[in-house]
Scaffold this motif. Structure first.
Motif, mmCIF file in Angstrom:
data_model
loop_
_atom_site.group_PDB
_atom_site.id
_atom_site.type_symbol
_atom_site.label_atom_id
_atom_site.label_comp_id
_atom_site.label_asym_id
_atom_site.label_seq_id
_atom_site.Cartn_x
_atom_site.Cartn_y
_atom_site.Cartn_z
ATOM 1 N N ARG A 162 0.822 -1.216 0.000
ATOM 2 C CA ARG A 162 0.000 0.000 0.000
ATOM 3 C C ARG A 162 0.852 1.261 0.000
ATOM 4 N N ILE A 163 2.023 1.217 0.648
ATOM 5 C CA ILE A 163 2.817 2.433 0.807
ATOM 6 C C ILE A 163 3.944 2.532 -0.219
ATOM 7 N N ILE A 164 4.495 1.378 -0.644
ATOM 8 C CA ILE A 164 5.642 1.415 -1.556
ATOM 9 C C ILE A 164 5.314 0.870 -2.940
ATOM 10 N N GLY A 165 4.759 -0.366 -3.015
ATOM 11 C CA GLY A 165 4.464 -0.934 -4.322
ATOM 12 C C GLY A 165 4.332 -2.445 -4.265
ATOM 13 N N PRO A 166 4.258 -3.107 -5.428
ATOM 14 C CA PRO A 166 4.076 -4.565 -5.488
ATOM 15 C C PRO A 166 5.073 -5.313 -4.614
ATOM 16 N N THR A 167 4.563 -6.326 -3.913
ATOM 17 C CA THR A 167 5.351 -6.998 -2.871
ATOM 18 C C THR A 167 5.212 -8.508 -2.990
ATOM 19 N N ARG A 168 6.314 -9.213 -2.766
ATOM 20 C CA ARG A 168 6.287 -10.671 -2.697
ATOM 21 C C ARG A 168 7.256 -11.119 -1.612
ATOM 22 N N THR A 169 7.181 -12.396 -1.254
ATOM 23 C CA THR A 169 8.065 -12.918 -0.214
ATOM 24 C C THR A 169 8.886 -14.085 -0.736
ATOM 25 N N SER A 170 9.936 -14.380 0.010
ATOM 26 C CA SER A 170 10.794 -15.518 -0.309
ATOM 27 C C SER A 170 10.267 -16.766 0.390
ATOM 28 N N LEU A 171 10.911 -17.876 0.098
ATOM 29 C CA LEU A 171 10.700 -19.068 0.902
ATOM 30 C C LEU A 171 11.322 -18.850 2.283
ATOM 31 N N ALA A 172 10.841 -19.596 3.242
ATOM 32 C CA ALA A 172 11.389 -19.495 4.587
ATOM 33 C C ALA A 172 12.671 -20.321 4.695
ATOM 34 N N VAL A 173 13.684 -19.752 5.339
ATOM 35 C CA VAL A 173 14.942 -20.438 5.597
ATOM 36 C C VAL A 173 15.292 -20.215 7.060
ATOM 37 N N LYS A 174 15.476 -21.290 7.809
ATOM 38 C CA LYS A 174 15.766 -21.209 9.244
ATOM 39 C C LYS A 174 14.750 -20.312 9.958
ATOM 40 N N LYS A 175 13.485 -20.461 9.568
ATOM 41 C CA LYS A 175 12.361 -19.725 10.156
ATOM 42 C C LYS A 175 12.450 -18.221 9.892
ATOM 43 N N ALA A 176 13.214 -17.832 8.876
ATOM 44 C CA ALA A 176 13.308 -16.425 8.474
ATOM 45 C C ALA A 176 12.780 -16.285 7.056
ATOM 46 N N ARG A 177 12.372 -15.062 6.714
ATOM 47 C CA ARG A 177 11.797 -14.807 5.398
ATOM 48 C C ARG A 177 12.222 -13.423 4.932
ATOM 49 N N LEU A 178 12.307 -13.271 3.610
ATOM 50 C CA LEU A 178 12.609 -11.977 3.010
ATOM 51 C C LEU A 178 11.371 -11.411 2.330
ATOM 52 N N ILE A 179 11.332 -10.090 2.237
ATOM 53 C CA ILE A 179 10.258 -9.380 1.547
ATOM 54 C C ILE A 179 10.893 -8.578 0.417
ATOM 55 N N PHE A 180 10.363 -8.725 -0.799
ATOM 56 C CA PHE A 180 10.858 -7.973 -1.946
ATOM 57 C C PHE A 180 9.751 -7.036 -2.413
ATOM 58 N N CYS A 181 10.080 -5.766 -2.529
ATOM 59 C CA CYS A 181 9.080 -4.757 -2.853
ATOM 60 C C CYS A 181 9.617 -3.867 -3.986
ATOM 61 N N THR A 182 8.777 -3.622 -4.973
ATOM 62 C CA THR A 182 9.156 -2.776 -6.110
ATOM 63 C C THR A 182 8.483 -1.422 -5.982
ATOM 64 N N PRO A 183 9.244 -0.349 -5.801
ATOM 65 C CA PRO A 183 8.616 0.971 -5.634
ATOM 66 C C PRO A 183 7.801 1.384 -6.856
ATOM 67 N N ASP A 184 6.640 1.939 -6.596
ATOM 68 C CA ASP A 184 5.768 2.470 -7.644
ATOM 69 C C ASP A 184 5.633 3.971 -7.426
ATOM 70 N N PRO A 185 6.386 4.777 -8.200
ATOM 71 C CA PRO A 185 6.348 6.234 -7.985
ATOM 72 C C PRO A 185 4.975 6.855 -8.218
ATOM 73 N N THR A 186 4.094 6.152 -8.923
ATOM 74 C CA THR A 186 2.763 6.707 -9.214
ATOM 75 C C THR A 186 1.744 6.359 -8.136
ATOM 76 N N LEU A 187 2.161 5.611 -7.119
ATOM 77 C CA LEU A 187 1.231 5.136 -6.103
ATOM 78 C C LEU A 187 0.654 6.306 -5.309
ATOM 79 N N ALA A 188 -0.658 6.328 -5.165
ATOM 80 C CA ALA A 188 -1.313 7.361 -4.352
ATOM 81 C C ALA A 188 -1.339 6.893 -2.907
ATOM 82 N N ARG A 189 -0.663 7.628 -2.043
ATOM 83 C CA ARG A 189 -0.563 7.226 -0.641
ATOM 84 C C ARG A 189 -1.416 8.134 0.230
ATOM 85 N N THR A 190 -2.094 7.526 1.186
ATOM 86 C CA THR A 190 -2.761 8.330 2.208
ATOM 87 C C THR A 190 -1.718 8.781 3.215
ATOM 88 N N PRO A 191 -1.940 9.899 3.901
ATOM 89 C CA PRO A 191 -0.962 10.355 4.907
ATOM 90 C C PRO A 191 -0.837 9.353 6.051
#
Length: 385
Positions: A162-191
């Motif tokens: 909602r704040i940055i852009g399209p988002t996906r996650t990685s597979l879990a490794v040792k109970k940890a996970r990564l988040i990958f987010c692609t910024p969308d400069p045209t995204l309308a953000r609420t304050p």
């Protein structure tokens, strides 16, 4: 102290304040996963940190220390994390100026090319952090978040999206996970909805009906927590020129109550969270007269308070350090309070009954009495003899 081994090098790391008996490390599998991903682990393309690298929410400086050669900007709400970062840089022979440390209250960088986010426990804090940094991102910014699986929920991913852009996650490794987010400069953000304000309920003494200010990430930012509510009904009613400390102040309700009850008191509000101290100051200024005397300190407990200078300490200590349950913070606060109190000075504490703070207080002060209690909470008083 423990050694973190990564493709970036080997680093001796410790939490702050350093305690050789503390079994908790200064990093976890989420930090390791992120550092491996930057180096292209598991067949992924390596990420070459270039331009402005911002590291947000680095808990004990592990990420900033490992990436110090890239001159990152670290953004943190935690004074202890700031001190840990500086200590870990020195411990590993890194240039102390290689990491520019900003609090969450400082103006963020104008442009960020690589944003690394350690997902905080507080969803509200994450929301506000992303809102503050979003204007600095561009279409080419690489955004990677990291956290343990139990810290990353659907609501976490929705915030990034909602704040940055399209988002996906990685597979879990040792109970940890990564988040990958692609910024969308045209995204309308609420304050950002923060800070949040609410009126205190009736029946809790002189602060009843007062409005409190809560910045994102402080404990119980959307309502008065039940432990503080219980404590407010049993605070001491003192008069005269006392010096009072609201230790671990949060939004400052306890210190405000002490100031309203005793207008001659000088109150010091202390917390290791920059947002908490900002909340306490705004709450205090909005509800007391222009002559009310107060000081607001971001720091490591009572470390910056002169010994033997305080008459009364009020505290509702935390018993979590991020996701870990620990009494180390409360124990350090009790020792610091004893050192800062004058002879005859008092420490008043509220805590969950099961935490058995009375045992620690008797060991540190040599005395402790139960002022009030219910099935869940106790209010305890210890006197410096």
């Amino acid at each position: 102290m423990n050694r973190l081994t990564t493709s970036q090098g080997e680093f001796d790391l410790a939490r702050f304040p350093e305690n050789p008996r503390d079994p908790l490390r200064a990093w976890d599998a989420a930090d390791e996963y992120l550092l491996r991903r930057l180096e292209g682990a598991e067949g992924s393309e390596p990420v070459s940190p270039s331009g402005t690298v911002a590291v947000v929410g680095d808990r004990w400086g592990a990420l900033a220390t490992a990436l110090a050669v890239h001159d990152p900007v670290q953004v943190t709400d935690s004074y202890l994390a700031l001190r840990a970062t500086r200590a870990n840089l020195a411990r590993n022979g890194a240039d102390p100026d290689s990491v520019r440390v900003l609090s969450v209250r400082d103006t963020p960088p104008e442009r960020v090319d690589l944003l690394l986010v350690r997902v905080p426990k507080s969803l509200a804090l994450l929301e506000d952090q992303l809102h503050r940094l979003a204007p600095a991102l561009h279409a080419g910014t690489i955004v990677i978040g990291t956290g343990m699986v139990k810290e990353i929920h659907t609501s976490t991913l929705k915030l990034f999206e909602r704040i940055i852009g399209p988002t996906r996650t990685s597979l879990a490794v040792k109970k940890a996970r990564l988040i990958f987010c692609t910024p969308d400069p045209t995204l309308a953000r609420t304050p950002s909805p923060w800070p949040y304000r609410y009126d205190l309920p009736d029946g809790i003494g002189v602060v009843s009906g007062r409005t409190v200010t809560n910045h994102a990430g402080i404990f119980c930012a959307e309502r008065l927590d039940i432990g503080t509510r219980f404590f407010l009904k049993h605070l001491p009613e003192r008069k005269g020129p006392d010096r009072v400390v609201d230790l671990g102040c949060g939004n400052g309700v306890l210190g405000m109550s002490a100031a309203l009850t005793n207008p001659d008191a000088a109150v010091t509000f202390i917390d290791e969270s920059y947002r908490a101290v900002a909340s306490a100051e705004e709450t205090f200024r909005a509800n007391t007269g222009p002559d009310a005397e107060a000081e607001f300190l971001v720091g490591d407990g009572m470390a910056d308070v002169p010994p033997g200078s305080v008459d009364l300490v009020l505290s509702n200590p935390p018993f979590h350090s991020h996701q870990a349950v620990t009494d180390a913070t409360a124990r350090n606060m009790f020792h610091g309070a004893r050192a800062a109190l004058r002879q005859g000075g008092e420490l008043w504490v509220v805590g969950n009954r099961h935490l058995a703070y009375h045992t620690q207080l008797r060991r540190i002060f040599g005395n402790c009495v139960t002022v009030a209690g219910d099935p869940k909470f106790v209010v305890l008083r210890a006197v410096k003899r």
